[in-house]
Write a protein that holds these residues in place. Sequence first.
Motif, PDB file in Angstrom:
ATOM      1  N   LYS A 181      -8.518   5.270  -2.262  1.00 45.25           N
ATOM      2  CA  LYS A 181      -9.316   4.141  -1.298  1.00 45.25           C
ATOM      3  C   LYS A 181      -9.116   2.916  -1.581  1.00 45.25           C
ATOM      4  N   VAL A 182      -7.918   2.363  -1.000  1.00 45.43           N
ATOM      5  CA  VAL A 182      -7.553   0.901  -1.404  1.00 45.43           C
ATOM      6  C   VAL A 182      -7.363  -0.097  -0.537  1.00 45.43           C
ATOM      7  N   PHE A 183      -7.423  -1.277  -0.745  1.00 47.17           N
ATOM      8  CA  PHE A 183      -7.030  -2.428   0.365  1.00 47.17           C
ATOM      9  C   PHE A 183      -6.115  -3.413  -0.275  1.00 47.17           C
ATOM     10  N   CYS A 184      -5.484  -4.410   0.518  1.00 44.50           N
ATOM     11  CA  CYS A 184      -4.891  -5.342   0.101  1.00 44.50           C
ATOM     12  C   CYS A 184      -4.709  -6.484   0.984  1.00 44.50           C
ATOM     13  N   ILE A 185      -5.203  -7.719   0.416  1.00 43.38           N
ATOM     14  CA  ILE A 185      -5.473  -8.879   1.435  1.00 43.38           C
ATOM     15  C   ILE A 185      -4.612  -9.828   0.821  1.00 43.38           C
ATOM     16  N   THR A 221       0.713  -1.296   0.088  1.00 44.39           N
ATOM     17  CA  THR A 221      -0.044  -0.090   0.071  1.00 44.39           C
ATOM     18  C   THR A 221       0.768   1.299  -0.178  1.00 44.39           C
ATOM     19  N   ILE A 222       1.879   1.429   0.689  1.00 45.11           N
ATOM     20  CA  ILE A 222       2.790   2.412   0.829  1.00 45.11           C
ATOM     21  C   ILE A 222       3.287   2.720  -0.693  1.00 45.11           C
ATOM     22  N   ARG A 223       3.761   1.451  -1.409  1.00 46.94           N
ATOM     23  CA  ARG A 223       4.352   1.595  -2.761  1.00 46.94           C
ATOM     24  C   ARG A 223       3.195   2.340  -3.665  1.00 46.94           C
ATOM     25  N   TYR A 224       1.997   1.893  -3.534  1.00 44.73           N
ATOM     26  CA  TYR A 224       1.046   2.389  -4.309  1.00 44.73           C
ATOM     27  C   TYR A 224       0.708   3.905  -3.949  1.00 44.73           C
ATOM     28  N   LEU A 225       0.794   4.258  -2.670  1.00 45.25           N
ATOM     29  CA  LEU A 225       0.505   5.575  -2.327  1.00 45.25           C
ATOM     30  C   LEU A 225       1.724   6.417  -2.866  1.00 45.25           C
ATOM     31  N   ALA A 226       2.987   6.082  -3.087  1.00 47.42           N
ATOM     32  CA  ALA A 226       4.100   6.642  -3.684  1.00 47.42           C
ATOM     33  C   ALA A 226       3.708   6.959  -5.205  1.00 47.42           C
ATOM     34  N   GLU A 227       3.018   6.146  -5.909  1.00 44.20           N
ATOM     35  CA  GLU A 227       2.907   6.198  -7.214  1.00 44.20           C
ATOM     36  C   GLU A 227       1.497   6.987  -7.396  1.00 44.20           C
ATOM     37  N   HIS A 228       0.626   7.079  -6.307  1.00 44.16           N
ATOM     38  CA  HIS A 228      -0.595   8.034  -6.555  1.00 44.16           C
ATOM     39  C   HIS A 228      -0.838   8.833  -5.251  1.00 44.16           C
ATOM     40  N   PRO A 229       0.089   9.937  -5.352  1.00 42.20           N
ATOM     41  CA  PRO A 229       0.242  10.819  -4.252  1.00 42.20           C
ATOM     42  C   PRO A 229      -0.818  11.978  -3.918  1.00 42.20           C
ATOM     43  N   ASN A 230      -1.855  11.882  -5.061  1.00 40.22           N
ATOM     44  CA  ASN A 230      -2.879  12.812  -4.825  1.00 40.22           C
ATOM     45  C   ASN A 230      -4.110  12.240  -4.717  1.00 40.22           C
TER      46      ASN A 230
END
Length: 524
Positions: free
Chosen positions: A380-384, A367-376
Amino acid sequence: MGERQTEDLDVPGSSPGPGMMDHERLTSKERSILRILLESGSLFEDELVEKSPFGREQTIRSVMVLSEIGFVRVEENRWELYSLTEEGKLYVEKGLPERQVLEYILGKRKAQIKEIKEVFPPEIVSIALGWLKKKGWARIDKGWLEPVEKPDPGEDEIILSRLGDKTLPPDELGIERGRALDVLKVLRSRGLVDVTVQKQRIFSVTDEGRRWVDLNRDLIERDVKEITRITPELLRTGGWKDGYIVPYDVTLKAKEIYPAKIHPYQRILDTIRRIFIEMGFTEIKGEIVQSSFWNFDVLFQPQDHPAREMQDTFYLDLEDELPEALVDKVRAVHEHGGDTGSKGWGGRWREDIARQKLLRTHTTAITIRYLAEHPNPPVKVFCIDRVYRRETMDATHTPEFEQLEGIVMDEGVSFANLLGCLSTFYHLMGFEDVRFRPGYFPYTEPSVEAEVYVDGMGWIELGGAGIFREEVTRPLGIRAPVLAWGLGVSRLGMIILGLDDLRKLYHSDIDWLKKVKLSETLKY
């Protein structure tokens, strides 16, 4: 061959049913089985099935009916068979450890134990010394081992030699049965012999059965039409009068049927996905192998944190490239806080540590890597998905397990929104009582731990949550608040399924999988 015992066997559908105590109402199958047993005398189960024209299930069902009305005796013959383990086969070839060492010292009259330890492997020496003394083959004196005599092969060696590649009962091992059993017990304790128990049922006609046959010889030979289903045609024509209506006992327990179904733990995982998707989240995925940079450093976890130790994390002998745009910013945050107002962790942040590859220890790395790629915002995401940690396997720990990670980033979201989101999720999973207590995590502030109340167990902690610290978000160019949580799914599965051992979620216990009721798996 073995000890015999007679036992009544409970077979579904074997009850004689209404009217069956009137012995003239035996079915044709039962009369046929009775006739086979009369002609053959005692028969093993396999022998009877081979002679019977009805197949195993129908044959055994008929035998059980005859047994219940006293016409057939059912005995069970049990016997033990012994065979060598792999270690036992090795000693047949090379000799028992005590025999190997004895042969060595016989040629030297005596030898120092230190010398013997140099000649033989440690495991051979440790076994041999104890048994040489116990058998009286040698004596130990001030570090010397001296033979007492050169004995003939012992009973244990005779049995090992006789077994070889065979599987034999105690009576065929070359020594008296009682002694053989005693020696076999010792050999089993040494891990040299395995035992298997063979069972075989034996069927024979009782005296009562023979008397009935003598009185009803013509009935045994008669071919009677059996009616197993009353049809409109039989009622209209009166055909039911010409045959024997086979009784059917509706109180008997029917044979249980276990249809194919999704694994109960997979159902829980699917339900979690469905809940979050219905709450407006998007599922994301990522690689199992991550760099320490994404797994630890970006999350403001110090490089000397205990969780990074080899005993807690699976490291690979590989390195990863670091994102150049983030390296200096993450370094600054760790060393002195960068432009966040924090003091950081102090010391020197090392790129070589950040490059180390590992098996992800939490799905936050995704999720943190996803945030780095989508900083704006909004995000609203989840990973299981599965994560990996060096854990000693026991009832509550496994080295790999599922974790649920969630992220909400948007302008104006607050700590209250985080608690509301988690409460909604747990309520939809069937937990009425949810509470939160303060917690600590290196990358969130404020932080909480979520707990649910379970009858008979009390309050159970299921995961941590909080708002990402600026030391995490600012290097990524994120300015909006980020709500984050990580929840243990396997522990959640244990509670829902009523298990007392986490390992049962991953073992293929067919009996449990067949009997677990899907209606009780989830309330959502």
